[in-house]
Design a protein around this motif. Sequence first.
Motif, PDB file in Angstrom:
ATOM      1  N   HIS A  12       9.697  -6.476   0.452  1.00 53.39           N
ATOM      2  CA  HIS A  12       8.913  -5.243   0.504  1.00 53.39           C
ATOM      3  C   HIS A  12       7.439  -5.649   0.475  1.00 53.39           C
ATOM      4  CE1 HIS A  12       7.474  -1.301   0.126  1.00 53.39           C
ATOM      5  NE2 HIS A  12       7.678  -1.069  -1.159  1.00 53.39           N
TER       6      HIS A  12
ATOM      7  N   GLY B 111       4.801  -3.798   0.082  1.00 56.57           N
ATOM      8  CA  GLY B 111       3.928  -2.981  -0.746  1.00 56.57           C
ATOM      9  C   GLY B 111       4.017  -1.506  -0.405  1.00 56.57           C
ATOM     10  N   TYR B 112       3.394  -0.727  -1.258  1.00 56.61           N
ATOM     11  CA  TYR B 112       3.479   0.726  -1.113  1.00 56.61           C
ATOM     12  C   TYR B 112       2.749   1.248   0.120  1.00 56.61           C
ATOM     13  CZ  TYR B 112       5.346   0.609  -5.809  1.00 56.61           C
ATOM     14  OH  TYR B 112       6.131   0.348  -6.893  1.00 56.61           O
ATOM     15  N   GLN B 113       1.888   0.445   0.705  1.00 56.06           N
ATOM     16  CA  GLN B 113       1.145   0.881   1.886  1.00 56.06           C
ATOM     17  C   GLN B 113       2.007   0.848   3.153  1.00 56.06           C
ATOM     18  OE1 GLN B 113       0.380  -1.807   0.068  1.00 56.06           O
ATOM     19  NE2 GLN B 113      -1.366  -1.200  -1.169  1.00 56.06           N
ATOM     20  N   SER B 114       3.135   0.170   3.103  1.00 54.46           N
ATOM     21  CA  SER B 114       3.981   0.052   4.287  1.00 54.46           C
ATOM     22  C   SER B 114       5.374   0.610   3.999  1.00 54.46           C
ATOM     23  CB  SER B 114       4.081  -1.408   4.720  1.00 54.46           C
ATOM     24  OG  SER B 114       4.654  -2.179   3.704  1.00 54.46           O
TER      25      SER B 114
END
Length: 75
Positions: free
Chosen positions: A41, A43-46
């Motif tokens: 993963h 990160g939260y941006q993707s």
Amino acid sequence: MAIVTTCGYKPEKGADLFEEGIRRYCRHSQLQYMGMLAERHLGYQSAFMDETKAAHARAFALKLCEAKTGAIRIL
């Protein structure tokens, strides 16, 4: 037993110790270890899920099903 997991690092660095612990647990408990699917993963941006990861999941599930029927052995 099989593992499906995610990690923030490359799987060979982010899930390797977890997998080793599960392997040891399986040996100790006399369970059959069938393998691991680990996806990174970023990160939260993707977005996490994409077609490549879905294809990996389908292939892993197919290998588990084939191993269960005796067609192949995983590891």
